[in-house]
Scaffold this motif. Structure first.
Motif, short mmCIF file in Angstrom:
data_model
loop_
_atom_site.label_atom_id
_atom_site.label_comp_id
_atom_site.label_asym_id
_atom_site.label_seq_id
_atom_site.Cartn_x
_atom_site.Cartn_y
_atom_site.Cartn_z
N THR A 64 38.69 41.24 32.75
CA THR A 64 39.78 40.26 32.78
C THR A 64 39.89 39.57 34.14
O THR A 64 40.43 38.47 34.23
N ASP A 65 39.37 40.20 35.20
CA ASP A 65 39.36 39.54 36.51
C ASP A 65 38.51 38.27 36.47
O ASP A 65 38.87 37.26 37.09
N LEU A 66 37.39 38.30 35.74
CA LEU A 66 36.56 37.10 35.61
C LEU A 66 37.32 35.99 34.89
O LEU A 66 37.23 34.82 35.28
N LEU A 67 38.06 36.35 33.85
CA LEU A 67 38.84 35.34 33.13
C LEU A 67 39.93 34.75 34.01
O LEU A 67 40.17 33.54 33.97
N ARG A 68 40.55 35.57 34.83
CA ARG A 68 41.56 35.06 35.76
C ARG A 68 40.92 34.12 36.78
O ARG A 68 41.49 33.09 37.14
N GLN A 69 39.72 34.46 37.25
CA GLN A 69 39.01 33.58 38.18
C GLN A 69 38.68 32.25 37.51
O GLN A 69 38.84 31.19 38.13
N LEU A 70 38.22 32.29 36.26
CA LEU A 70 37.94 31.07 35.52
C LEU A 70 39.20 30.23 35.37
O LEU A 70 39.18 29.01 35.55
N ASN A 71 40.31 30.88 35.06
CA ASN A 71 41.59 30.16 34.94
C ASN A 71 41.96 29.50 36.26
O ASN A 71 42.36 28.33 36.29
N ASN A 72 41.83 30.25 37.36
CA ASN A 72 42.23 29.74 38.67
C ASN A 72 41.28 28.66 39.20
O ASN A 72 41.72 27.75 39.90
N ASP A 73 39.99 28.79 38.88
CA ASP A 73 39.00 27.84 39.39
C ASP A 73 38.81 26.62 38.50
O ASP A 73 38.47 25.54 38.98
N ILE A 74 39.03 26.80 37.18
CA ILE A 74 38.76 25.69 36.25
C ILE A 74 40.00 25.27 35.46
O ILE A 74 40.47 24.14 35.57
N TRP A 75 40.52 26.17 34.63
CA TRP A 75 41.47 25.74 33.59
C TRP A 75 42.82 25.28 34.12
O TRP A 75 43.36 24.27 33.66
#
Length: 155
Positions: free
Chosen positions: A3-14
């Motif tokens: 889930t840390d990767l998903l949070r990074q994707l959210n913070n960097d992209i979404w």
């Protein structure tokens, strides 16, 4: 899935994607995409690289601003796969367009992106969207998983 990767994707992209759209900030929006971007689909049903996509988005954001219109975008996911420095994410987006006269409309579409983390930052490398089967998209958007529900995709 981490889930840390998903949070990074959210913070960097979404999340920045949504903010850049709402501000009609083309440079911030384009910075979310890798220079090797492949963009396919969309209303014009075409394929382009970063330079052409950049031109299209800069013109569109400028036209909206000139007319006094605004636009927001929201994302919901049906699949999020990420490992190490690669990610594939599919879902449904909602664009709400509001004209200067107050007229407001919602549009829906399906998207599939591939992203890569380079130098500690995620960027979109491939972006595909379509409005096929548009009759059910609002319903599917509401049923899909919110961008911040990281736990829904953990294994």
């Amino acid at each position: 899935m981490d889930t840390d990767l998903l949070r990074q994707l959210n913070n960097d992209i979404w999340h920045p994607f949504r903010f850049a759209y709402a501000k009609l900030d083309a440079p911030a929006f384009l910075d979310l995409h890798a220079p090797v971007l492949i963009r396919a689909g969309g209303p014009a049903k075409q394929v382009s690289g970063f330079a052409d996509y950049s031109d299209q988005m800069e013109k569109w954001f400028a036209e909206l601003a000139d007319r006094g219109s605004s636009v927001t975008i929201s994302f919901r996911f049906v699949e999020r796969i990420a490992a190490d420095d690669l990610a594939s994410e599919r879902g449904i987006f909602q664009i709400v367009s509001k004209r200067a006269d107050g007229d407001q409309r919602a549009f829906y579409g399906r998207f599939h992106t591939y992203a890569r983390c380079t130098d500690g930052r995620w960027r979109i490398c491939v972006d595909y969207d379509t409005d096929e089967r548009s009759g059910t998209l609002e319903e599917e958007f509401l049923a899909a998983i919110d961008v911040d529900d990281d736990a829904a995709f953990s294994v």
